[in-house]
Enzyme design. Structure first.
Site, PDB file in Angstrom:
ATOM      1  CE  LYS A  73      -3.919  -2.328   2.126  1.00 30.06           C
ATOM      2  NZ  LYS A  73      -4.657  -2.734   3.311  1.00 30.06           N
TER       3      LYS A  73
ATOM      4  CD  GLN B 261      -3.834  -4.553   6.383  1.00 23.77           C
ATOM      5  OE1 GLN B 261      -3.834  -3.505   5.742  1.00 23.77           O
ATOM      6  NE2 GLN B 261      -4.325  -5.672   5.899  1.00 23.77           N
TER       7      GLN B 261
ATOM      8  CG  ASP C 249      -9.841   0.261   5.183  1.00 21.45           C
ATOM      9  OD1 ASP C 249      -9.565  -0.271   4.095  1.00 21.45           O
ATOM     10  OD2 ASP C 249      -9.143   0.133   6.212  1.00 21.45           O
TER      11      ASP C 249
HETATM   12  N1  GUN Z   1      -7.493  -6.642   5.935  1.00 24.28           N
HETATM   13  C1  GUN Z   1      -7.870  -7.330   4.828  1.00 24.28           C
HETATM   14  N2  GUN Z   1      -8.428  -6.507   3.908  1.00 24.28           N
HETATM   15  C2  GUN Z   1      -8.402  -5.270   4.459  1.00 24.28           C
HETATM   16  C3  GUN Z   1      -8.812  -4.002   3.972  1.00 24.28           C
HETATM   17  O1  GUN Z   1      -9.350  -3.832   2.867  1.00 24.28           O
HETATM   18  N3  GUN Z   1      -8.597  -2.963   4.836  1.00 24.28           N
HETATM   19  C4  GUN Z   1      -8.012  -3.120   6.065  1.00 24.28           C
HETATM   20  N4  GUN Z   1      -7.870  -2.045   6.819  1.00 24.28           N
HETATM   21  N5  GUN Z   1      -7.633  -4.291   6.527  1.00 24.28           N
HETATM   22  C5  GUN Z   1      -7.812  -5.354   5.720  1.00 24.28           C
END
Ligand code: GUN
Length: 300
Positions: free
Chosen positions: A69, A113, A136
């Site tokens: 990311k 995350q 998100d």
């Molecule tokens: N863990 C797995 N997919 C995601 C996501 O799209 N966002 C976040 N913050 N954590 C995740």
């Protein structure tokens, strides 16, 4: 009279490329558009979108996602800040960091995350992030806006799925769509987005009975159950579109989706591979959400 059409190798590869939805290429095109938008935002309004990514604990898979990311942010000109915290971080310490990021004028998007260590309450953390900076799209305000048909910031993977459908020329209106998996991250929001595009949506989960029959009736299959090749290729209706959100390892340790690809590809009209399908789209949509959040905050 019968006519035999012999296809050249290049025709066949063209057919295949249309059948297999190339998420890698579609995500790359999206990142290029975003890089241009970010340059224009800097020039016209002096705004550099900024994303803070927070990781608590040492889960290796989460560590890879967070690094990817951050790298993608740099590529499109988004300012990125990584906060890697130890597993022993308390909920109060994480809330305090979120307060600081909420108040930071250089940060427009915040992503924590998931999953979090079990001593930290996920819902409390998600609600603590400013809804305007919710990269998100998981905050109850943004989820509520999506559910009521007035979307603001929306979850990244479902946005990626919808973008892939659009890129493949799939019209959702009137189609029977099935979503397998009811998570807040993928299943529930993608079901709402499909409904928003006038599909008739069936949302299935681990307690669903006759899953095979339901899948066999669907024009659009969204697999987000997180179990290696659980959905058999023979269940897929001829000519259906299959979007595989799964990212698993099979018994041989090879990356695979939730759908038995080798068989499903023979029946589907369009299908995403794993890897190279939905995965790259999630990050592209995170970048897009960060730019959207910067625009919302600065009203430009
Ligand atoms: N863990 C797995 N997919 C995601 C996501 O799209 N966002 C976040 N913050 N954590 C995740």
């Amino acid at each position: 009279m019968t006519t035999t059409i012999t296809k050249s190798a290049s025709d066949l590869s063209l057919d295949l490329s249309q059948k297999v939805i190339d998420g890698k290429a579609i995500a790359k095109a999206l990142r290029q558009e975003l890089a241009k938008e970010v340059r224009e935002l800097k020039e016209s309004a002096g705004i550099t979108p900024g994303l803070a990514v927070v990781l608590v604990g040492e889960d290796p898979a989460s560590g890879v996602y967070v690094r990817n990311k951050t790298r993608a942010c740099v590529e499109v000109g988004i300012r990125s800040a990584q906060h890697i915290l130890p597993d022993s971080t308390t909920e109060a310490e994480l809330l305090s960091l979120i307060d600081t990021l909420n108040a930071d004028t250089e940060i427009h998007g915040i992503l924590v995350q998931l999953p979090l260590p079990s001593h930290i309450d996920q819902a409390t953390i998600i609600e603590a992030i400013s809804a305007q900076k919710d990269a998100d799209g998981f905050h109850p305000y943004n989820m509520g806006r999506l559910l009521t048909g007035c979307p603001t910031l929306q979850p990244c993977t479902p946005l990626g799925v919808m973008h892939l459908l659009k890129s493949a020329g799939i019209k959702c209106a009137g189609k029977d769509a099935i979503v397998i998996g009811r998570s807040n991250i993928v299943g529930k929001p993608v079901a709402v987005m499909l409904l928003g595009q006038n599909a008739t949506v069936t949302l299935c989960h681990s307690k669903t009975v006759n899953l095979e029959k339901k899948i066999a009736a669907a024009d659009i299959v969204i697999a987000a159950i997180g179990r290696a090749e659980m959905i058999k290729g023979a269940w897929i209706k001829e000519g259906a579109t299959v979007i595989d959100v799964g990212m698993n390892r099979n018994a041989e340790g090879k990356l695979c989706g939730d759908v038995e690809y080798a068989e499903a590809v023979k029946r589907a009209a369009h299908i995403t591979p794993v890897p190279g399908g939905v995965g790259p789209m999630t990050i592209a949509m995170l970048l897009k959400n960060t730019v959207t959040a910067a625009r919302l905050i600065h009203k430009v």
